[in-house]
Design a protein around this motif. Sequence first.
Motif: not given
Length: 383
Positions: A261-265, A272-276, A293-301, A308-318
């Motif tokens: 399924x989709x990754x839930x919103x 407060x997530x740091x590792x996902x 919104x994941x202001x403390x994220x250090x690792x995203x895998x 699919x689709x486009x990768x949001x550029x907002x991911x690099x504002x973290x």
Amino acid sequence: MGKLGVYPTLPVTNLLFALKARITFAAHGVLANNWSTSTFVCNWVGVTCGVRHRRVTSLDLSDMALEGTVPPNLGNVSFLVSLDLSNNSFSGHLPNELVHLRRLKLMNLRYNKFSGQLPSWLGALTELQKLFLCSNSFIGTIPPSFSNMSKLESLRLSSNFIQGMIPQEIGNLRNLKMLDLQYNRLIGPLPLTIFNMSSLQFIAFTRNGISGNLPADMCYGLSNLQGLYLSSNDLQGQIPSNLYECSKLQILSLSINNFNGPIPRGTWNSTVLEVLTLGENNFKGEILQETSNLLHLELLSMEDVGLTGLIPSSIFNITSLQKLYLSGNSFTGWRCDSTKDERNLRQRFAPCYNHDFDLDPTRMALRFHKRRAQSSSTFRPLL
């Protein structure tokens, strides 16, 4: 020698000599030189005595490169509160006589070569607060009697050969903060009782054969959960949509399962997530802009998950983000809402390379990892 009753009696000294006799190898020779009749037992290396009655209350032989077995009569050191034999090479079964250590609060036997069935008599040690049996060769199932250790705060059984299902009775441990059963051979669904243990801070079942779904309301009873380690199992279904209600959750590791399924919103609202880590599942859909919104994220895998689709550029504002893994998906590019977004992307990555820079989403993800490769690992396994 002192007044009668002030110093440990001779039998206690003999009991420790029995342990010394069972040690077949000691790399540093500390016990051979120090554990002797010419030295008061309370001054022996690794031995601590109570202040008032001078009874032996703690035995700490950790990290001494010792080899040998544990004698049954160690169970007669009746005032022992702490037993730490960790990081050695003790082997054999745990003698049943250790059940007599009724005052014991800490038993740390991790990183040894103990074997045999996981002893059911451990459940009789009702004062235990910490039980560490990790990295041995224990077999069998988790005894339901473990639920009798009502004061237990930390149960660490990882890296053994424990099999079968996790007993529902585990949910009776109302003071438990850490439940670590990683790297075993456990099967079956997660017992629903653990999702009502409000004291739990860490649930770690990585690399077992756990199956079934995560309860939709799992966060309702886990108000103190900080780490959920469920990677490399056979879990399926959708990720609960209300993960953000686990308001203290810092580490969420669900990779290498059969989630779909989709990754839930709500996942992107777990602020407060740091590792996902969600890699190697069967998701569908896109990465949402709410990743910012994941202001403390250090690792995203999220490798090989079917996105699919486009990768949001907002991911690099973290700004905290250090490692990003997105390969093996079907992304078509970047969602840049303005030329400023694209410029920010280029400024963040281009300085690391001397050749022309492009915005290929797959290569971008790999380059990002290379750029931050000097950073210390942010995925903090339970130690």
